[in-house]
Motif scaffolding. Structure first.
Motif, PDB file in Angstrom:
ATOM      1  N   ILE A  67       0.844  -1.194   0.000  1.00  0.00           N
ATOM      2  CA  ILE A  67       0.000   0.000   0.000  1.00  0.00           C
ATOM      3  C   ILE A  67       0.876   1.240   0.000  1.00  0.00           C
ATOM      4  N   LEU A  68       0.585   2.159  -0.908  1.00  0.00           N
ATOM      5  CA  LEU A  68       1.245   3.467  -0.986  1.00  0.00           C
ATOM      6  C   LEU A  68       0.215   4.531  -0.651  1.00  0.00           C
ATOM      7  N   ILE A  69       0.544   5.415   0.301  1.00  0.00           N
ATOM      8  CA  ILE A  69      -0.377   6.483   0.690  1.00  0.00           C
ATOM      9  C   ILE A  69       0.304   7.826   0.503  1.00  0.00           C
ATOM     10  N   LEU A 114       6.126   1.279   7.100  1.00  0.00           N
ATOM     11  CA  LEU A 114       7.480   0.741   7.047  1.00  0.00           C
ATOM     12  C   LEU A 114       8.468   1.643   6.331  1.00  0.00           C
ATOM     13  N   ASP A 115       7.976   2.585   5.517  1.00  0.00           N
ATOM     14  CA  ASP A 115       8.902   3.427   4.772  1.00  0.00           C
ATOM     15  C   ASP A 115       8.243   4.753   4.406  1.00  0.00           C
ATOM     16  N   ASN A 129      12.503  -0.474  -5.086  1.00  0.00           N
ATOM     17  CA  ASN A 129      13.347  -0.890  -3.963  1.00  0.00           C
ATOM     18  C   ASN A 129      12.608  -0.766  -2.632  1.00  0.00           C
ATOM     19  N   SER A 130      11.829   0.294  -2.472  1.00  0.00           N
ATOM     20  CA  SER A 130      11.043   0.466  -1.249  1.00  0.00           C
ATOM     21  C   SER A 130      10.015  -0.649  -1.108  1.00  0.00           C
ATOM     22  N   ILE A 131       9.344  -0.968  -2.198  1.00  0.00           N
ATOM     23  CA  ILE A 131       8.351  -2.044  -2.184  1.00  0.00           C
ATOM     24  C   ILE A 131       9.019  -3.366  -1.820  1.00  0.00           C
ATOM     25  N   LYS A 132      10.104  -3.668  -2.508  1.00  0.00           N
ATOM     26  CA  LYS A 132      10.814  -4.936  -2.294  1.00  0.00           C
ATOM     27  C   LYS A 132      11.314  -5.050  -0.851  1.00  0.00           C
TER      28      LYS A 132
END
Length: 160
Positions: A67-69, A114-115, A129-132
């Motif tokens: 999930i990206l917000i 998480l990031d 890279n952030s997703i992984k």
């Protein structure tokens, strides 16, 4: 030197990532969506939600694994969204990354996030890279939690 890939690595590469984008600005969400589609090494299925109601509607037919917000939704809405996603059965174990406009605004203190990524100068590689990394970290967290529960149960049985 040629690298040999295992069947598990091939299967993971073939399975698409299911990404849920959350934000209130269609132009910003479109730019992030373009960045996601620039990642050539991984197929990504995406859904976009603009508020809590549309998030819940998306979860009926879409099971995201990331999930990206966008933090443009506002501090209160961001907090509500993260809290709701952290407690919802389908999303409580899914890593969340927040896209920020600047480093000057305070970060939301939540164990579910998480990031954080800055939107300006965001590249497809940074996003991937952030997703992984977030997916790896979340899998590790879940594994350690399950191992802890199992060992605790074994210890309690041993103590009796």
């Amino acid at each position: 030197m040629e690298t040999i890939s295992t069947p598990l690595q091939k299967r993971q590469a073939l399975e698409p990532l299911h990404v849920l984008l959350i934000g209130n600005n269609p132009i910003d969400m479109g730019k992030v969506l373009d960045k996601l589609h620039q990642v050539r090494s991984q197929k990504m299925d995406t859904e976009i939600a603009f508020d809590l109601t549309s998030i819940l509607e998306r979860l009926i037919r879409f099971r995201p694994n990331f999930i990206l917000i966008d933090d443009n939704i506002g501090k209160r809405e961001l907090l509500e969204t993260v809290n709701e996603l952290s407690t919802h059965n389908k999303t409580k174990d899914i890593p969340i990354t927040v896209l920020k406009n600047s480093n000057y605004h305070e970060a939301l203190a939540s164990g579910s996030i998480l990031d954080y990524l800055l939107k300006q100068n965001l590249s497809a590689e940074d996003l991937y890279n952030s997703i992984k990394n977030s997916l790896r970290f979340r899998r590790t967290q879940l594994y350690l939690y399950q191992a802890y529960k199992k060992r605790k149960k074994q210890l309690m049985e041993y103590m009796q």
